[in-house]
Motif scaffolding. Structure first.
Motif, PDB file in Angstrom:
ATOM      1  N   GLY A 198       0.763  -1.343  -0.009  1.00 53.28           N
ATOM      2  CA  GLY A 198      -0.079   0.075   0.123  1.00 53.28           C
ATOM      3  C   GLY A 198       0.872   1.340  -0.062  1.00 53.28           C
ATOM      4  N   VAL A 199       2.059   1.242   0.789  1.00 53.20           N
ATOM      5  CA  VAL A 199       2.965   2.268   0.578  1.00 53.20           C
ATOM      6  C   VAL A 199       3.386   2.730  -0.784  1.00 53.20           C
ATOM      7  CG1 VAL A 199       5.169   3.241   1.551  1.00 53.20           C
ATOM      8  CG2 VAL A 199       3.463   2.163   3.339  1.00 53.20           C
ATOM      9  N   LEU A 200       3.931   1.569  -1.407  1.00 49.27           N
ATOM     10  CA  LEU A 200       4.130   1.717  -2.862  1.00 49.27           C
ATOM     11  C   LEU A 200       3.103   2.100  -3.486  1.00 49.27           C
ATOM     12  CD1 LEU A 200       6.323  -1.742  -3.087  1.00 49.27           C
ATOM     13  CD2 LEU A 200       7.154   0.756  -2.715  1.00 49.27           C
ATOM     14  N   VAL A 201       1.841   1.699  -3.457  1.00 50.61           N
ATOM     15  CA  VAL A 201       0.779   2.098  -4.094  1.00 50.61           C
ATOM     16  C   VAL A 201       0.682   3.590  -4.011  1.00 50.61           C
ATOM     17  CG1 VAL A 201      -1.771   2.073  -4.658  1.00 50.61           C
ATOM     18  CG2 VAL A 201      -0.363  -0.126  -4.736  1.00 50.61           C
ATOM     19  N   ASN A 202       0.663   3.940  -2.857  1.00 51.40           N
ATOM     20  CA  ASN A 202       0.325   5.567  -2.406  1.00 51.40           C
ATOM     21  C   ASN A 202       1.199   6.356  -3.194  1.00 51.40           C
ATOM     22  OD1 ASN A 202       1.084   7.849  -0.714  1.00 51.40           O
ATOM     23  ND2 ASN A 202      -1.056   7.441   0.063  1.00 51.40           N
ATOM     24  N   THR A 203       2.844   5.859  -2.986  1.00 53.81           N
ATOM     25  CA  THR A 203       3.850   6.709  -3.302  1.00 53.81           C
ATOM     26  C   THR A 203       3.801   6.956  -4.931  1.00 53.81           C
ATOM     27  OG1 THR A 203       4.988   5.843  -1.523  1.00 53.81           O
ATOM     28  CG2 THR A 203       6.200   6.791  -3.584  1.00 53.81           C
ATOM     29  N   ALA A 210       2.550   9.963  -9.811  1.00 52.67           N
ATOM     30  CA  ALA A 210       2.137  10.159 -11.008  1.00 52.67           C
ATOM     31  C   ALA A 210       0.873  11.298 -11.241  1.00 52.67           C
ATOM     32  CB  ALA A 210       1.581   8.666 -11.428  1.00 52.67           C
ATOM     33  N   LEU A 211       0.125  11.239  -9.988  1.00 50.17           N
ATOM     34  CA  LEU A 211      -0.699  12.392 -10.223  1.00 50.17           C
ATOM     35  C   LEU A 211      -0.086  13.772 -10.089  1.00 50.17           C
ATOM     36  CD1 LEU A 211      -3.470  10.623  -8.120  1.00 50.17           C
ATOM     37  CD2 LEU A 211      -3.486  11.010 -10.626  1.00 50.17           C
ATOM     38  N   TYR A 212       0.604  13.863  -9.077  1.00 52.39           N
ATOM     39  CA  TYR A 212       1.094  15.217  -8.726  1.00 52.39           C
ATOM     40  C   TYR A 212       2.098  15.857  -9.923  1.00 52.39           C
ATOM     41  CZ  TYR A 212       3.189  19.194  -6.217  1.00 52.39           C
ATOM     42  OH  TYR A 212       3.605  20.330  -5.712  1.00 52.39           O
ATOM     43  N   ARG A 213       3.178  14.815 -10.233  1.00 55.48           N
ATOM     44  CA  ARG A 213       4.227  15.414 -11.325  1.00 55.48           C
ATOM     45  C   ARG A 213       3.787  14.916 -12.688  1.00 55.48           C
ATOM     46  NH1 ARG A 213       8.013  18.306  -8.721  1.00 55.48           N
ATOM     47  NH2 ARG A 213       8.623  17.377  -6.827  1.00 55.48           N
ATOM     48  N   TRP A 214       3.229  13.988 -13.092  1.00 52.61           N
ATOM     49  CA  TRP A 214       2.906  13.585 -14.395  1.00 52.61           C
ATOM     50  C   TRP A 214       1.282  14.230 -14.951  1.00 52.61           C
ATOM     51  CZ3 TRP A 214       4.582   7.861 -14.283  1.00 52.61           C
ATOM     52  CH2 TRP A 214       5.986   7.860 -14.157  1.00 52.61           C
ATOM     53  N   ALA A 215       0.640  14.192 -13.952  1.00 49.93           N
ATOM     54  CA  ALA A 215      -0.653  14.476 -14.487  1.00 49.93           C
ATOM     55  C   ALA A 215      -1.035  15.919 -14.158  1.00 49.93           C
ATOM     56  CB  ALA A 215      -1.711  13.555 -13.839  1.00 49.93           C
ATOM     57  N   HIS A 216       0.000  16.359 -13.331  1.00 52.74           N
ATOM     58  CA  HIS A 216      -0.214  18.031 -12.742  1.00 52.74           C
ATOM     59  C   HIS A 216      -1.267  18.214 -11.902  1.00 52.74           C
ATOM     60  CE1 HIS A 216       3.403  18.463 -15.211  1.00 52.74           C
ATOM     61  NE2 HIS A 216       2.685  17.837 -16.298  1.00 52.74           N
ATOM     62  N   TRP A 217      -1.925  17.286 -11.243  1.00 46.90           N
ATOM     63  CA  TRP A 217      -3.024  17.644 -10.361  1.00 46.90           C
ATOM     64  C   TRP A 217      -2.480  18.377  -9.266  1.00 46.90           C
ATOM     65  CZ3 TRP A 217      -6.777  13.187  -8.693  1.00 46.90           C
ATOM     66  CH2 TRP A 217      -7.312  12.747 -10.242  1.00 46.90           C
ATOM     67  N   PRO A 218      -3.342  19.316  -8.333  1.00 44.38           N
ATOM     68  CA  PRO A 218      -2.862  20.036  -7.491  1.00 44.38           C
ATOM     69  C   PRO A 218      -2.470  18.944  -6.120  1.00 44.38           C
ATOM     70  CG  PRO A 218      -4.910  20.769  -8.227  1.00 44.38           C
ATOM     71  CD  PRO A 218      -4.555  19.524  -9.010  1.00 44.38           C
ATOM     72  N   LEU A 219      -1.696  19.281  -5.251  1.00 44.82           N
ATOM     73  CA  LEU A 219      -1.365  18.269  -4.419  1.00 44.82           C
ATOM     74  C   LEU A 219      -2.367  17.893  -3.471  1.00 44.82           C
ATOM     75  CD1 LEU A 219       0.815  16.666  -3.200  1.00 44.82           C
ATOM     76  CD2 LEU A 219       1.638  18.480  -1.556  1.00 44.82           C
ATOM     77  N   LEU A 220      -3.070  18.774  -3.194  1.00 44.08           N
ATOM     78  CA  LEU A 220      -4.398  18.645  -1.989  1.00 44.08           C
ATOM     79  C   LEU A 220      -5.436  17.805  -2.706  1.00 44.08           C
ATOM     80  CD1 LEU A 220      -4.706  21.996  -0.422  1.00 44.08           C
ATOM     81  CD2 LEU A 220      -3.968  19.829   0.461  1.00 44.08           C
ATOM     82  N   ALA A 221      -5.296  17.547  -4.175  1.00 42.34           N
ATOM     83  CA  ALA A 221      -6.301  16.543  -4.803  1.00 42.34           C
ATOM     84  C   ALA A 221      -5.533  15.309  -5.134  1.00 42.34           C
ATOM     85  CB  ALA A 221      -6.726  17.253  -6.266  1.00 42.34           C
ATOM     86  N   ALA A 222      -4.399  15.386  -5.397  1.00 48.45           N
ATOM     87  CA  ALA A 222      -3.606  14.100  -5.667  1.00 48.45           C
ATOM     88  C   ALA A 222      -3.369  13.279  -4.302  1.00 48.45           C
ATOM     89  CB  ALA A 222      -2.061  14.455  -6.273  1.00 48.45           C
ATOM     90  N   SER A 223      -3.044  13.722  -3.385  1.00 49.68           N
ATOM     91  CA  SER A 223      -2.441  13.240  -2.160  1.00 49.68           C
ATOM     92  C   SER A 223      -3.783  12.206  -1.556  1.00 49.68           C
ATOM     93  CB  SER A 223      -2.114  14.093  -1.150  1.00 49.68           C
ATOM     94  OG  SER A 223      -1.816  13.290  -0.134  1.00 49.68           O
ATOM     95  N   PRO A 224      -5.167  12.605  -1.345  1.00 54.63           N
ATOM     96  CA  PRO A 224      -5.967  11.880  -0.794  1.00 54.63           C
ATOM     97  C   PRO A 224      -6.501  10.784  -1.937  1.00 54.63           C
ATOM     98  CG  PRO A 224      -7.053  14.338  -1.250  1.00 54.63           C
ATOM     99  CD  PRO A 224      -5.648  14.173  -1.499  1.00 54.63           C
ATOM    100  N   VAL A 225      -6.402  11.267  -3.323  1.00 56.92           N
ATOM    101  CA  VAL A 225      -6.687  10.343  -4.193  1.00 56.92           C
ATOM    102  C   VAL A 225      -5.854   9.156  -4.327  1.00 56.92           C
ATOM    103  CG1 VAL A 225      -6.794   9.425  -6.589  1.00 56.92           C
ATOM    104  CG2 VAL A 225      -7.805  11.649  -5.827  1.00 56.92           C
ATOM    105  N   ALA A 226      -4.500   9.398  -3.980  1.00 52.86           N
ATOM    106  CA  ALA A 226      -3.340   8.369  -3.826  1.00 52.86           C
ATOM    107  C   ALA A 226      -3.504   7.509  -2.321  1.00 52.86           C
ATOM    108  CB  ALA A 226      -1.948   8.994  -3.723  1.00 52.86           C
TER     109      ALA A 226
END
Length: 165
Positions: free
Chosen positions: A55-60, A65-81
């Motif tokens: 789960g830690v690996l999936v989260n990381t 991917a969401l924050y760096r590659w998809a350019h989501w805001p961190l406050l959206a990327a973190s809870p989705v991860a």
């Protein structure tokens, strides 16, 4: 097919039996030879921990991917991860750790609640220990251990316990 340890490894002659009956000493070998409820519990804990590492690996990976590659805001990327990791952990714990053949929405919701409880335990322990003068990283390690214990207890007793199925 020949099994190792029953015949001499050099000759493969069945008449040359190897004595496997002697008792091995040490905590490691005693732990390996455990049987009964304690062994079953330690196996559950180990599988639960392995799933947690996954789960830690999936989260990381998801967060990156969401924050760096998809350019989501961190406050959206973190809870989705985090929720992707929770889904991963639920599915693997359901199938592998607790050996349930069919996932259920009810257990999934209960697992989400138990994870939130573990988060609360972690934050509380870190806050109390750091506030009492314990180094932040040590407090965090103890908080993680406390949250793991709370998550496992809630999962084994409530989510997948007899009432949870």
């Amino acid at each position: 097919m020949q099994r190792f340890g029953t015949c001499s490894d050099r000759t493969s002659d069945p008449s040359e039996r190897v004595d496997n009956t002697r008792k091995r000493k040490g905590v490691f070998f005693r732990t390996l030879s455990m049987s009964g409820p304690l062994a079953a519990l330690s196996g559950l804990i180990l599988r639960f921990a392995v799933v947690g590492v996954g789960g830690v690996l999936v989260n990381t990976a998801s967060l990156f991917a969401l924050y760096r590659w998809a350019h989501w805001p961190l406050l959206a990327a973190s809870p989705v991860a985090v929720e992707l990791a929770v889904v991963h952990n639920y599915l693997l714990n359901d199938r592998w750790t607790f050996a349930v053949s069919t996932p259920s929405v009810r257990r999934f919701l209960k697992f989400n609640v138990s994870v939130l409880g573990g988060l609360a335990v972690n934050v509380l322990v870190v806050w109390l220990l750091e506030g009492s003068g314990i180094h932040l990283l040590l407090a965090n390690g103890l908080g993680i251990a406390a949250a793991f214990t709370a998550n496992f207890a809630a999962s084994a007793g409530w989510v997948w316990g007899r009432q949870g199925r």
